[in-house]
Design a protein around this motif. Structure first.
Motif, PDB file in Angstrom:
ATOM      1  N   ASP A 373       0.086  -7.612 -11.383  1.00 51.15           N
ATOM      2  CA  ASP A 373       0.007  -7.717  -9.925  1.00 51.15           C
ATOM      3  C   ASP A 373      -0.754  -6.535  -9.338  1.00 51.15           C
ATOM      4  OD1 ASP A 373       1.638 -10.023  -9.891  1.00 51.15           O
ATOM      5  OD2 ASP A 373       3.419  -8.772 -10.034  1.00 51.15           O
ATOM      6  N   ALA A 374      -0.409  -5.333  -9.801  1.00 47.40           N
ATOM      7  CA  ALA A 374      -1.050  -4.139  -9.265  1.00 47.40           C
ATOM      8  C   ALA A 374      -2.537  -4.123  -9.586  1.00 47.40           C
ATOM      9  CB  ALA A 374      -0.371  -2.892  -9.828  1.00 47.40           C
ATOM     10  N   THR A 375      -2.888  -4.544 -10.817  1.00 50.45           N
ATOM     11  CA  THR A 375      -4.294  -4.584 -11.209  1.00 50.45           C
ATOM     12  C   THR A 375      -5.055  -5.590 -10.360  1.00 50.45           C
ATOM     13  OG1 THR A 375      -3.717  -3.996 -13.478  1.00 50.45           O
ATOM     14  CG2 THR A 375      -5.878  -4.980 -13.132  1.00 50.45           C
ATOM     15  N   ARG A 376      -4.439  -6.761 -10.142  1.00 51.15           N
ATOM     16  CA  ARG A 376      -5.104  -7.779  -9.330  1.00 51.15           C
ATOM     17  C   ARG A 376      -5.335  -7.272  -7.910  1.00 51.15           C
ATOM     18  NH1 ARG A 376      -1.083 -12.578 -11.288  1.00 51.15           N
ATOM     19  NH2 ARG A 376      -1.993 -12.911 -13.346  1.00 51.15           N
ATOM     20  N   ARG A 377      -4.333  -6.616  -7.367  1.00 48.71           N
ATOM     21  CA  ARG A 377      -4.467  -6.122  -6.006  1.00 48.71           C
ATOM     22  C   ARG A 377      -5.590  -5.097  -5.918  1.00 48.71           C
ATOM     23  NH1 ARG A 377      -2.408  -1.658  -3.363  1.00 48.71           N
ATOM     24  NH2 ARG A 377      -2.152  -1.856  -1.126  1.00 48.71           N
ATOM     25  N   LEU A 378      -5.653  -4.215  -6.943  1.00 50.34           N
ATOM     26  CA  LEU A 378      -6.692  -3.195  -6.958  1.00 50.34           C
ATOM     27  C   LEU A 378      -8.077  -3.838  -7.010  1.00 50.34           C
ATOM     28  CD1 LEU A 378      -7.453  -0.185  -7.158  1.00 50.34           C
ATOM     29  CD2 LEU A 378      -7.282  -0.408  -9.633  1.00 50.34           C
ATOM     30  N   VAL A 379      -8.211  -4.853  -7.890  1.00 50.54           N
ATOM     31  CA  VAL A 379      -9.511  -5.515  -8.012  1.00 50.54           C
ATOM     32  C   VAL A 379      -9.846  -6.269  -6.731  1.00 50.54           C
ATOM     33  CG1 VAL A 379     -10.811  -7.228  -9.308  1.00 50.54           C
ATOM     34  CG2 VAL A 379      -9.316  -5.667 -10.519  1.00 50.54           C
ATOM     35  N   LEU A 380      -8.860  -6.999  -6.185  1.00 53.35           N
ATOM     36  CA  LEU A 380      -9.105  -7.758  -4.956  1.00 53.35           C
ATOM     37  C   LEU A 380      -9.544  -6.859  -3.813  1.00 53.35           C
ATOM     38  CD1 LEU A 380      -6.249 -10.413  -4.754  1.00 53.35           C
ATOM     39  CD2 LEU A 380      -8.701 -10.854  -4.705  1.00 53.35           C
ATOM     40  N   SER A 381      -8.942  -5.677  -3.734  1.00 50.04           N
ATOM     41  CA  SER A 381      -9.222  -4.796  -2.603  1.00 50.04           C
ATOM     42  C   SER A 381     -10.649  -4.284  -2.616  1.00 50.04           C
ATOM     43  CB  SER A 381      -8.252  -3.610  -2.615  1.00 50.04           C
ATOM     44  OG  SER A 381      -8.512  -2.763  -3.731  1.00 50.04           O
ATOM     45  N   SER A 382     -11.286  -4.312  -3.777  1.00 45.39           N
ATOM     46  CA  SER A 382     -12.631  -3.737  -3.868  1.00 45.39           C
ATOM     47  C   SER A 382     -13.694  -4.761  -4.249  1.00 45.39           C
ATOM     48  CB  SER A 382     -12.642  -2.599  -4.897  1.00 45.39           C
ATOM     49  OG  SER A 382     -12.238  -3.078  -6.163  1.00 45.39           O
ATOM     50  N   MET A 383     -13.295  -6.017  -4.485  1.00 42.62           N
ATOM     51  CA  MET A 383     -14.271  -7.009  -4.919  1.00 42.62           C
ATOM     52  C   MET A 383     -14.976  -7.668  -3.758  1.00 42.62           C
ATOM     53  SD  MET A 383     -13.465  -9.358  -8.212  1.00 42.62           S
ATOM     54  CE  MET A 383     -14.909 -10.297  -7.740  1.00 42.62           C
ATOM     55  N   THR A 384     -16.263  -7.810  -3.883  1.00 44.58           N
ATOM     56  CA  THR A 384     -17.089  -8.586  -2.965  1.00 44.58           C
ATOM     57  C   THR A 384     -18.014  -9.443  -3.817  1.00 44.58           C
ATOM     58  OG1 THR A 384     -18.885  -6.968  -2.906  1.00 44.58           O
ATOM     59  CG2 THR A 384     -17.077  -6.662  -1.314  1.00 44.58           C
ATOM     60  N   PRO A 385     -18.629 -10.459  -3.236  1.00 50.51           N
ATOM     61  CA  PRO A 385     -19.600 -11.229  -4.021  1.00 50.51           C
ATOM     62  C   PRO A 385     -20.688 -10.350  -4.618  1.00 50.51           C
ATOM     63  CG  PRO A 385     -19.085 -12.374  -1.980  1.00 50.51           C
ATOM     64  CD  PRO A 385     -18.431 -11.023  -1.892  1.00 50.51           C
ATOM     65  N   GLN A 386     -20.974  -9.251  -3.934  1.00 53.26           N
ATOM     66  CA  GLN A 386     -22.053  -8.378  -4.413  1.00 53.26           C
ATOM     67  C   GLN A 386     -21.652  -7.593  -5.667  1.00 53.26           C
ATOM     68  OE1 GLN A 386     -21.127  -8.591  -1.095  1.00 53.26           O
ATOM     69  NE2 GLN A 386     -22.833 -10.005  -0.752  1.00 53.26           N
ATOM     70  N   ASN A 387     -20.381  -7.204  -5.769  1.00 54.31           N
ATOM     71  CA  ASN A 387     -20.010  -6.406  -6.945  1.00 54.31           C
ATOM     72  C   ASN A 387     -19.252  -7.213  -7.990  1.00 54.31           C
ATOM     73  OD1 ASN A 387     -17.318  -6.623  -6.154  1.00 54.31           O
ATOM     74  ND2 ASN A 387     -17.193  -4.544  -5.360  1.00 54.31           N
ATOM     75  N   ALA A 388     -19.167  -8.550  -7.793  1.00 52.14           N
ATOM     76  CA  ALA A 388     -18.453  -9.390  -8.762  1.00 52.14           C
ATOM     77  C   ALA A 388     -19.068  -9.267 -10.151  1.00 52.14           C
ATOM     78  CB  ALA A 388     -18.455 -10.846  -8.307  1.00 52.14           C
ATOM     79  N   LEU A 389     -20.392  -9.189 -10.216  1.00 52.96           N
ATOM     80  CA  LEU A 389     -21.055  -9.109 -11.515  1.00 52.96           C
ATOM     81  C   LEU A 389     -20.689  -7.828 -12.246  1.00 52.96           C
ATOM     82  CD1 LEU A 389     -22.971 -10.361 -13.548  1.00 52.96           C
ATOM     83  CD2 LEU A 389     -24.888  -9.291 -12.320  1.00 52.96           C
ATOM     84  N   SER A 390     -20.637  -6.701 -11.533  1.00 53.18           N
ATOM     85  CA  SER A 390     -20.293  -5.448 -12.203  1.00 53.18           C
ATOM     86  C   SER A 390     -18.840  -5.463 -12.658  1.00 53.18           C
ATOM     87  CB  SER A 390     -20.547  -4.256 -11.268  1.00 53.18           C
ATOM     88  OG  SER A 390     -19.723  -4.321 -10.128  1.00 53.18           O
ATOM     89  N   ARG A 391     -17.953  -6.086 -11.864  1.00 56.36           N
ATOM     90  CA  ARG A 391     -16.559  -6.221 -12.279  1.00 56.36           C
ATOM     91  C   ARG A 391     -16.458  -7.098 -13.525  1.00 56.36           C
ATOM     92  NH1 ARG A 391     -12.734  -2.660 -10.583  1.00 56.36           N
ATOM     93  NH2 ARG A 391     -12.873  -2.274  -8.360  1.00 56.36           N
ATOM     94  N   GLN A 392     -17.269  -8.145 -13.546  1.00 52.94           N
ATOM     95  CA  GLN A 392     -17.282  -9.018 -14.722  1.00 52.94           C
ATOM     96  C   GLN A 392     -17.700  -8.245 -15.970  1.00 52.94           C
ATOM     97  OE1 GLN A 392     -20.653 -11.580 -16.276  1.00 52.94           O
ATOM     98  NE2 GLN A 392     -19.728 -12.876 -14.717  1.00 52.94           N
TER      99      GLN A 392
END
Length: 469
Positions: A373-392
């Motif tokens: 849950d905490a990891t998802r929240r952290l990722v959600l808080s900083s994810m945008t369509p623009q940085n989705a590729l770098s997160r991937q």
């Protein structure tokens, strides 16, 4: 996560692992050696000056911890003082805490119990030989990695912080569910106190229950600990080996003189009961991680038609901002986070530590947020369509390094966000789903992985030959 900045000019925090009465633990990158580390800031004793006697004592105790060299003890890499706050730099372990494992698996098989206990005794033996007592043996401080190896952490933190912690915070060091009665009374602890904590952990593993029940009333727990003590197991669990239950009862006796006096003696008794336990633990852990990955397959928001991340414009609109509705238990997210590399956590307990979730799960109540849950929240808080590729790409690197639990957690967020913000046919969405399927396949979730591979292939096929799924 608060802005900590570079610790000691070397350690760059990248995430919050835990927070408690002793301090805060961050996952960080050692920018000199380029490796992941855990940095524990002992904020309970911040404000140390270079000529402070407490600082000299801290460094002396830290050097004692550094002398403990054993596979079942978390390695201490470095220590020092940053802006007046002492810190410890330790290895990051990928696995789960004993608290997390029992919370999800319930009572453990006898060989698994013996194997965990043996790992703890080996760690305690190495520490006691170096002149270090643990002082806080509890399930959230016992970790198990994916190979079934048992590791003990947070040695001697009470001693490191000294009496300043008690006088400044007014709290009892340790957790009353697992702390020895003599320590509650204020008697200087001996090795037998660590063995009491081990016995209480074994009680939890065997019964699936906290030693003094589910009450959160500290006074009631202390009264039970100093009164009748931990209920005896003899005769209660006939399916368990008698030698194992007798050992737990001896370890949990209130008078330290009635307990085993040397940890090596306990280890000797456990070795004959732990055959095959390491493989069994590895299997339990693999199942735990696989189930967690499957639970996160759809992500924390509805996979088809979930809103984009907060602050991102709605598809086809400019300026309109969507607010994601993430269903989660109502706990203080800023305090949620495990102290072990991949454990589970909940609200702080009586000593200020983040409490493992077993007491909530076992009582049938809603479990507090997990690391997932905490990891998802952290990722959600900083994810945008623009940085989705770098997160991937970060998630793919985790898969390639074999850190499948963390990869599954990250992908369970990336995929639904990509579906909602980029669309089901976007290359980043399809690639993320592909790696999510790879992750599931490596976790032996073959049916779900095959289904996801098929969905990706149908989408790709529709894009190339016009065939819809």
């Amino acid at each position: 996560m608060e802005n900590v900045g570079l610790v000691a000019g070397r350690y760059r925090p990248v995430g919050l692992l835990g927070r408690g009465g002793m301090g805060v633990v961050y996952e960080a990158v050692d920018e000199v050696l380029g490796r992941r580390v855990a940095v524990k800031m002992l904020t309970a004793v911040e404000g140390l000056a270079a000529d402070n006697e407490a600082l000299e004592r801290f460094m002396r105790e830290a050097r004692a911890l550094a002398r403990i060299d054993h596979p079942s003890v978390v390695t201490l890499y470095d220590t020092g003082v940053h802006d007046g706050t002492p810190y410890l730099v330790m290895q990051v372990l990928d696995g789960v805490s004993l608290a997390d494992l029992v919370a999800t698996a319930g009572p453990l098989p006898p060989t698994a119990v013996a194997s965990v206990a043996l790992g703890v005794t080996d760690a305690l033996a190495a520490a006691h030989e170096a002149g270090v007592l643990h002082r806080d043996v509890k399930p959230s401080n016992v970790g198990i990695d994916r190979a079934g190896r048992v590791v003990l952490q947070d040695f001697g933190l009470a001693r490191l912080a000294g009496e300043a912690v008690i006088t400044r915070t007014g709290v009892l060091m340790g957790t009353p569910q697992f702390i020895a009665p003599e320590a509650i009374r204020g008697v200087l602890p001996e090795p037998a106190a660590d063995l009491y904590g081990l016995g209480a952990c074994m009680y939890l593993m065997i019964t699936g229950e906290l030693p003094f029940g589910e009450t959160v009333d500290v006074g009631a727990i202390v009264e039970k600990a100093l009164g009748d003590g931990i209920p005896p197991l003899a005769g209660r669990k006939p399916a368990y080996p008698e030698g194992l239950t007798r050992l737990v009862d001896r370890l949990c006796r209130q008078d330290p003189a009635d307990r085993p006096q040397r940890v090596e003696e306990v280890g000797h008794e456990l070795r004959g009961l732990a055959d095959g336990g390491t493989a069994l633990l590895a299997g339990l852990l693999a199942g735990h991680i696989r189930e967690e990955a499957l639970e996160g397959l759809a992500g924390p928001v509805a996979a088809q038609g979930a809103p984009p991340p907060e602050g991102s414009p709605a598809p086809g609109h400019t300026g309109e901002v969507f607010r994601p509705q993430v269903e989660a238990p109502e706990y203080d997210w800023d305090r949620a986070g495990p102290s072990w590399g991949a454990g589970a956590a909940g609200p702080p307990d009586d000593d200020g530590e983040i409490r493992p979730r077993e007491s909530f799960r076992m009582a049938g109540r809603l479990a507090p947020p997990t690391l997932s849950d905490a990891t998802r929240r952290l990722v959600l808080s900083s994810m945008t369509p623009q940085n989705a590729l770098s997160r991937q790409r970060e998630a793919v690197n985790l898969v390639l390094r074999g850190e499948l639990r963390e990869a599954a957690q990250m992908l369970s967020v990336i995929v639904p966000v990509c579906l909602s913000s980029l669309g089901p046919d976007h290359l980043t969405t399809l690639t993320s789903q592909y790696w999510q399927a790879v992750c599931l396949a490596r976790l032996d979730a073959g049916d779900q992985a095959l289904d996801l591979f098929s969905r990706v292939n149908r989408r790709v096929g529709r894009g190339t030959d016009g065939i819809d799924d």
